[in-house]
Design a protein around this motif. Structure first.
Motif, PDB file in Angstrom:
ATOM      1  N   SER A   1      -1.850  -9.144 -15.191  1.00  0.00           N
ATOM      2  CA  SER A   1      -2.328  -9.417 -13.831  1.00  0.00           C
ATOM      3  C   SER A   1      -1.297  -8.974 -12.806  1.00  0.00           C
ATOM      4  CB  SER A   1      -2.617 -10.907 -13.648  1.00  0.00           C
ATOM      5  OG  SER A   1      -3.645 -11.319 -14.493  1.00  0.00           O
ATOM      6  N   LEU A   2      -0.039  -9.242 -13.080  1.00  0.00           N
ATOM      7  CA  LEU A   2       1.035  -8.846 -12.169  1.00  0.00           C
ATOM      8  C   LEU A   2       1.106  -7.329 -12.049  1.00  0.00           C
ATOM      9  CD1 LEU A   2       3.335  -9.852 -10.392  1.00  0.00           C
ATOM     10  CD2 LEU A   2       4.815  -9.805 -12.399  1.00  0.00           C
ATOM     11  N   ASN A   3       0.954  -6.626 -13.163  1.00  0.00           N
ATOM     12  CA  ASN A   3       0.962  -5.160 -13.125  1.00  0.00           C
ATOM     13  C   ASN A   3      -0.224  -4.624 -12.322  1.00  0.00           C
ATOM     14  OD1 ASN A   3       3.332  -4.839 -14.572  1.00  0.00           O
ATOM     15  ND2 ASN A   3       2.296  -4.735 -16.537  1.00  0.00           N
ATOM     16  N   THR A   4      -1.381  -5.252 -12.483  1.00  0.00           N
ATOM     17  CA  THR A   4      -2.559  -4.847 -11.707  1.00  0.00           C
ATOM     18  C   THR A   4      -2.310  -5.057 -10.224  1.00  0.00           C
ATOM     19  OG1 THR A   4      -4.006  -5.421 -13.550  1.00  0.00           O
ATOM     20  CG2 THR A   4      -5.024  -5.235 -11.380  1.00  0.00           C
ATOM     21  N   ILE A   5      -1.729  -6.203  -9.870  1.00  0.00           N
ATOM     22  CA  ILE A   5      -1.429  -6.487  -8.469  1.00  0.00           C
ATOM     23  C   ILE A   5      -0.426  -5.472  -7.926  1.00  0.00           C
ATOM     24  CG2 ILE A   5      -0.312  -8.157  -6.930  1.00  0.00           C
ATOM     25  CD1 ILE A   5      -1.581 -10.360  -8.723  1.00  0.00           C
ATOM     26  N   ARG A   6       0.586  -5.140  -8.717  1.00  0.00           N
ATOM     27  CA  ARG A   6       1.578  -4.141  -8.282  1.00  0.00           C
ATOM     28  C   ARG A   6       0.924  -2.786  -8.030  1.00  0.00           C
ATOM     29  NH1 ARG A   6       6.019  -5.918 -12.632  1.00  0.00           N
ATOM     30  NH2 ARG A   6       7.076  -7.509 -11.399  1.00  0.00           N
ATOM     31  N   LYS A   7       0.038  -2.381  -8.944  1.00  0.00           N
ATOM     32  CA  LYS A   7      -0.654  -1.100  -8.772  1.00  0.00           C
ATOM     33  C   LYS A   7      -1.519  -1.121  -7.518  1.00  0.00           C
ATOM     34  CE  LYS A   7      -0.841   0.070 -13.682  1.00  0.00           C
ATOM     35  NZ  LYS A   7      -1.712   0.189 -14.860  1.00  0.00           N
ATOM     36  N   ASP A   8      -2.226  -2.239  -7.293  1.00  0.00           N
ATOM     37  CA  ASP A   8      -3.065  -2.353  -6.098  1.00  0.00           C
ATOM     38  C   ASP A   8      -2.225  -2.289  -4.830  1.00  0.00           C
ATOM     39  OD1 ASP A   8      -5.293  -2.526  -7.698  1.00  0.00           O
ATOM     40  OD2 ASP A   8      -5.485  -4.715  -7.524  1.00  0.00           O
ATOM     41  N   LEU A   9      -1.097  -2.991  -4.824  1.00  0.00           N
ATOM     42  CA  LEU A   9      -0.213  -2.957  -3.651  1.00  0.00           C
ATOM     43  C   LEU A   9       0.339  -1.556  -3.423  1.00  0.00           C
ATOM     44  CD1 LEU A   9       1.745  -6.321  -3.997  1.00  0.00           C
ATOM     45  CD2 LEU A   9       0.037  -5.734  -2.282  1.00  0.00           C
ATOM     46  N   TRP A  10       0.690  -0.865  -4.502  1.00  0.00           N
ATOM     47  CA  TRP A  10       1.184   0.511  -4.389  1.00  0.00           C
ATOM     48  C   TRP A  10       0.105   1.409  -3.788  1.00  0.00           C
ATOM     49  CZ3 TRP A  10       5.726   2.774  -4.491  1.00  0.00           C
ATOM     50  CH2 TRP A  10       5.784   4.154  -4.640  1.00  0.00           C
ATOM     51  N   ASN A  11      -1.137   1.247  -4.263  1.00  0.00           N
ATOM     52  CA  ASN A  11      -2.244   2.041  -3.723  1.00  0.00           C
ATOM     53  C   ASN A  11      -2.478   1.738  -2.254  1.00  0.00           C
ATOM     54  OD1 ASN A  11      -2.698   3.327  -6.164  1.00  0.00           O
ATOM     55  ND2 ASN A  11      -4.215   1.840  -6.841  1.00  0.00           N
ATOM     56  N   ILE A  12      -2.412   0.452  -1.883  1.00  0.00           N
ATOM     57  CA  ILE A  12      -2.594   0.069  -0.479  1.00  0.00           C
ATOM     58  C   ILE A  12      -1.488   0.684   0.378  1.00  0.00           C
ATOM     59  CG2 ILE A  12      -2.497  -1.899   1.115  1.00  0.00           C
ATOM     60  CD1 ILE A  12      -3.932  -3.528  -1.112  1.00  0.00           C
ATOM     61  N   LYS A  13      -0.262   0.638  -0.123  1.00  0.00           N
ATOM     62  CA  LYS A  13       0.867   1.232   0.612  1.00  0.00           C
ATOM     63  C   LYS A  13       0.636   2.715   0.825  1.00  0.00           C
ATOM     64  CE  LYS A  13       5.180   2.800  -0.757  1.00  0.00           C
ATOM     65  NZ  LYS A  13       4.937   4.090  -0.709  1.00  0.00           N
ATOM     66  N   ASN A  14       0.172   3.401  -0.211  1.00  0.00           N
ATOM     67  CA  ASN A  14      -0.085   4.837  -0.088  1.00  0.00           C
ATOM     68  C   ASN A  14      -1.207   5.117   0.908  1.00  0.00           C
ATOM     69  OD1 ASN A  14       1.917   5.549  -1.886  1.00  0.00           O
ATOM     70  ND2 ASN A  14       0.564   5.569  -3.652  1.00  0.00           N
ATOM     71  N   ILE A  15      -2.233   4.280   0.911  1.00  0.00           N
ATOM     72  CA  ILE A  15      -3.336   4.453   1.860  1.00  0.00           C
ATOM     73  C   ILE A  15      -2.833   4.269   3.285  1.00  0.00           C
ATOM     74  CG2 ILE A  15      -5.470   3.394   2.681  1.00  0.00           C
ATOM     75  CD1 ILE A  15      -6.143   2.845  -0.303  1.00  0.00           C
ATOM     76  N   VAL A  16      -2.009   3.232   3.499  1.00  0.00           N
ATOM     77  CA  VAL A  16      -1.479   2.975   4.835  1.00  0.00           C
ATOM     78  C   VAL A  16      -0.595   4.138   5.284  1.00  0.00           C
ATOM     79  CG1 VAL A  16       0.082   1.477   6.147  1.00  0.00           C
ATOM     80  CG2 VAL A  16      -1.652   0.473   4.669  1.00  0.00           C
ATOM     81  N   VAL A  17       0.230   4.652   4.394  1.00  0.00           N
ATOM     82  CA  VAL A  17       1.090   5.788   4.738  1.00  0.00           C
ATOM     83  C   VAL A  17       0.239   6.997   5.088  1.00  0.00           C
ATOM     84  CG1 VAL A  17       2.740   7.446   3.768  1.00  0.00           C
ATOM     85  CG2 VAL A  17       3.094   5.002   3.431  1.00  0.00           C
ATOM     86  N   ASP A  18      -0.807   7.253   4.293  1.00  0.00           N
ATOM     87  CA  ASP A  18      -1.695   8.385   4.573  1.00  0.00           C
ATOM     88  C   ASP A  18      -2.384   8.222   5.917  1.00  0.00           C
ATOM     89  OD1 ASP A  18      -1.006   9.558   2.185  1.00  0.00           O
ATOM     90  OD2 ASP A  18      -2.807   8.907   1.116  1.00  0.00           O
ATOM     91  N   GLU A  19      -2.818   6.995   6.230  1.00  0.00           N
ATOM     92  CA  GLU A  19      -3.477   6.749   7.513  1.00  0.00           C
ATOM     93  C   GLU A  19      -2.506   6.957   8.671  1.00  0.00           C
ATOM     94  OE1 GLU A  19      -5.349   2.933   7.510  1.00  0.00           O
ATOM     95  OE2 GLU A  19      -6.893   3.550   6.097  1.00  0.00           O
ATOM     96  N   ASN A  20      -1.243   6.528   8.486  1.00  0.00           N
ATOM     97  CA  ASN A  20      -0.246   6.737   9.540  1.00  0.00           C
ATOM     98  C   ASN A  20       0.001   8.217   9.770  1.00  0.00           C
ATOM     99  OD1 ASN A  20       0.137   4.012  10.058  1.00  0.00           O
ATOM    100  ND2 ASN A  20       1.865   3.809   8.674  1.00  0.00           N
ATOM    101  N   ILE A  21       0.066   8.978   8.692  1.00  0.00           N
ATOM    102  CA  ILE A  21       0.263  10.426   8.818  1.00  0.00           C
ATOM    103  C   ILE A  21      -0.927  11.043   9.528  1.00  0.00           C
ATOM    104  CG2 ILE A  21       0.388  12.578   7.496  1.00  0.00           C
ATOM    105  CD1 ILE A  21       2.046  11.002   5.411  1.00  0.00           C
ATOM    106  N   GLN A  22      -2.137  10.647   9.146  1.00  0.00           N
ATOM    107  CA  GLN A  22      -3.337  11.186   9.796  1.00  0.00           C
ATOM    108  C   GLN A  22      -3.382  10.801  11.266  1.00  0.00           C
ATOM    109  OE1 GLN A  22      -6.621   9.784   7.451  1.00  0.00           O
ATOM    110  NE2 GLN A  22      -6.278  11.241   5.796  1.00  0.00           N
ATOM    111  N   ASN A  23      -2.978   9.566  11.583  1.00  0.00           N
ATOM    112  CA  ASN A  23      -2.967   9.139  12.984  1.00  0.00           C
ATOM    113  C   ASN A  23      -1.974   9.959  13.800  1.00  0.00           C
ATOM    114  OD1 ASN A  23      -4.921   7.217  12.563  1.00  0.00           O
ATOM    115  ND2 ASN A  23      -3.480   5.528  12.302  1.00  0.00           N
TER     116      ASN A  23
END
Length: 90
Positions: free
Chosen positions: A35-57
């Motif tokens: 469960s912890l590994n799944t949460i880490r992967k989800d947080l990593w994906n969210i971080k990447n999405i936020v970074v991509d959105e910031n770059i696009q903005n």
């Protein structure tokens, strides 16, 4: 010898119960780790999405700034042309 045999039997039962408890705890730890590994992967994906959105903005912001700058230049040039044409025609 009866007491010794009873004590040995009781210790074996305790040992079996402790083994069951240990196995249960290990299974829970494994599930928790998964469960912890799944949460880490989800947080990593969210971080990447936020970074991509910031770059696009930032890209969109630069594009808008360039478009506004071009529009301002076109307005200035058009105003000068109209002023010059009006000055010569009037």
């Amino acid at each position: 010898m009866g007491n010794l045999d009873d004590a040995i039997t009781e210790l074996r039962e305790i040992n079996a119960r402790l083994t069951e408890i240990s196995n249960t705890i290990q299974a829970r730890e494994k599930k928790s780790d998964e469960s912890l590994n799944t949460i880490r992967k989800d947080l990593w994906n969210i971080k990447n999405i936020v970074v991509d959105e910031n770059i696009q903005n930032k890209i969109i912001q630069k594009g808008v700034e360039r478009a506004l700058a071009k529009a301002a230049i076109y307005i200035v040039v058009s105003s000068l042309m109209l002023y010059i044409i009006g000055k010569f025609l009037l």
